[in-house]
Enzyme design. Structure first.
Site, PDB file in Angstrom:
ATOM      1  N   LYS A 192       0.738  -1.283  -0.023  1.00 35.56           N
ATOM      2  CA  LYS A 192       0.142   0.044  -0.042  1.00 35.56           C
ATOM      3  C   LYS A 192       1.031   1.273   0.191  1.00 35.56           C
ATOM      4  O   LYS A 192       1.779   1.558   1.008  1.00 35.56           O
ATOM      5  CB  LYS A 192      -0.946   0.133   1.333  1.00 35.56           C
ATOM      6  CG  LYS A 192      -1.909   1.015   1.404  1.00 35.56           C
ATOM      7  CD  LYS A 192      -3.122   0.759   1.015  1.00 35.56           C
ATOM      8  CE  LYS A 192      -4.295   1.709   1.032  1.00 35.56           C
ATOM      9  NZ  LYS A 192      -4.836   2.018  -0.015  1.00 35.56           N
ATOM     10  N   GLY A 202       6.453   1.098   5.663  1.00 32.86           N
ATOM     11  CA  GLY A 202       7.545   0.220   4.800  1.00 32.86           C
ATOM     12  C   GLY A 202       7.645   0.380   3.231  1.00 32.86           C
ATOM     13  O   GLY A 202       8.478   0.501   2.470  1.00 32.86           O
ATOM     14  N   CYS A 203       6.207   0.760   2.684  1.00 32.75           N
ATOM     15  CA  CYS A 203       6.298   0.821   1.194  1.00 32.75           C
ATOM     16  C   CYS A 203       6.993   2.219   0.524  1.00 32.75           C
ATOM     17  O   CYS A 203       7.708   2.428  -0.194  1.00 32.75           O
ATOM     18  CB  CYS A 203       4.693   0.731   0.837  1.00 32.75           C
ATOM     19  SG  CYS A 203       3.983  -0.914   1.096  1.00 32.75           S
ATOM     20  N   THR A 204       6.817   3.162   1.575  1.00 32.13           N
ATOM     21  CA  THR A 204       7.297   4.605   1.191  1.00 32.13           C
ATOM     22  C   THR A 204       8.976   4.309   1.447  1.00 32.13           C
ATOM     23  O   THR A 204       9.618   4.988   0.503  1.00 32.13           O
ATOM     24  CB  THR A 204       7.006   5.455   2.293  1.00 32.13           C
ATOM     25  OG1 THR A 204       5.463   5.816   2.082  1.00 32.13           O
ATOM     26  CG2 THR A 204       7.585   7.003   1.885  1.00 32.13           C
ATOM     27  N   ALA A 250      10.248   2.482  -1.456  1.00 31.09           N
ATOM     28  CA  ALA A 250      10.119   3.118  -2.935  1.00 31.09           C
ATOM     29  C   ALA A 250      11.320   4.232  -3.017  1.00 31.09           C
ATOM     30  O   ALA A 250      12.022   4.545  -3.796  1.00 31.09           O
ATOM     31  CB  ALA A 250       8.928   4.083  -3.158  1.00 31.09           C
TER      32      ALA A 250
END
Length: 174
Positions: free
Chosen positions: A62, A67-69, A72
């Site tokens: 998401k 974690g995803c940020t 990226a």
């Protein structure tokens, strides 16, 4: 709201093994979808991406979660190394296009595209989190011939960049 999403994600992950993913040597399922690069929408076709060399196709649960940020941003920082190795990077999630447009600017810093992974794509790549529309954090390195040459499936984002970059470099040496 983010804490509720994170709690739901952790509960779903606890109930599902991360081991499921496409095996090395498998032909990567082809797909066409929409995505964003530096906020601008575009059409993404896997086969077209592979014409330019190997592809790191990484699935993340998401946009704008911690974690995803961080993942990226780590891919963004490593883009000169991926380019030097001749590879492209594409992030995939179930997020809608407006969310991805914003994420492509803020987290990806306009250095690589992110695209919408439909339920069918998430299923085809065997990265679904049961009872949610989200995907597991799984990184694939796909050779120009369309074969999966490396898979890393781990919910911690910390090793995805280093491991996929090593796999791309190894592929280049073949």
């Amino acid at each position: 709201m983010r804490r509720l999403i994170a709690a739901a994600l952790l509960a779903a992950l606890a109930a599902s093994p991360l081991g499921a993913s496409l095996p090395v040597g498998t032909r990567a399922p082809d797909f066409t979808t929409t995505g964003a690069l530096n906020g601008k929408p575009f059409r993404l076709h896997l086969k077209e991406q592979l014409r330019h060399g190997p592809l790191v196709l990484y699935f993340y649960p998401k946009a704008f979660t911690e974690g995803c940020t961080l993942e990226a941003k780590a891919f963004s920082d490593a883009m000169p190394d991926f380019r030097k190795a001749g590879a492209r990077v594409v992030g995939m999630s179930a997020d809608d296009l407006p969310t991805l447009q914003k994420f492509s600017v803020e987290a990806c810093r306009g250095k690589f595209p992110v695209a919408t992974a439909s339920k069918d794509v998430i299923s085809a790549y065997d990265v679904s989190i049961p009872a949610t529309p989200l995907s597991k954090r799984t990184s694939y390195v796909i050779a120009p011939d369309g074969r999966v040459v490396f898979v890393h499936s781990e919910m911690s984002w910390k090793e995805h960049v280093a491991r996929t970059l090593a796999a791309v470099r190894a592929l280049k040496k073949r």
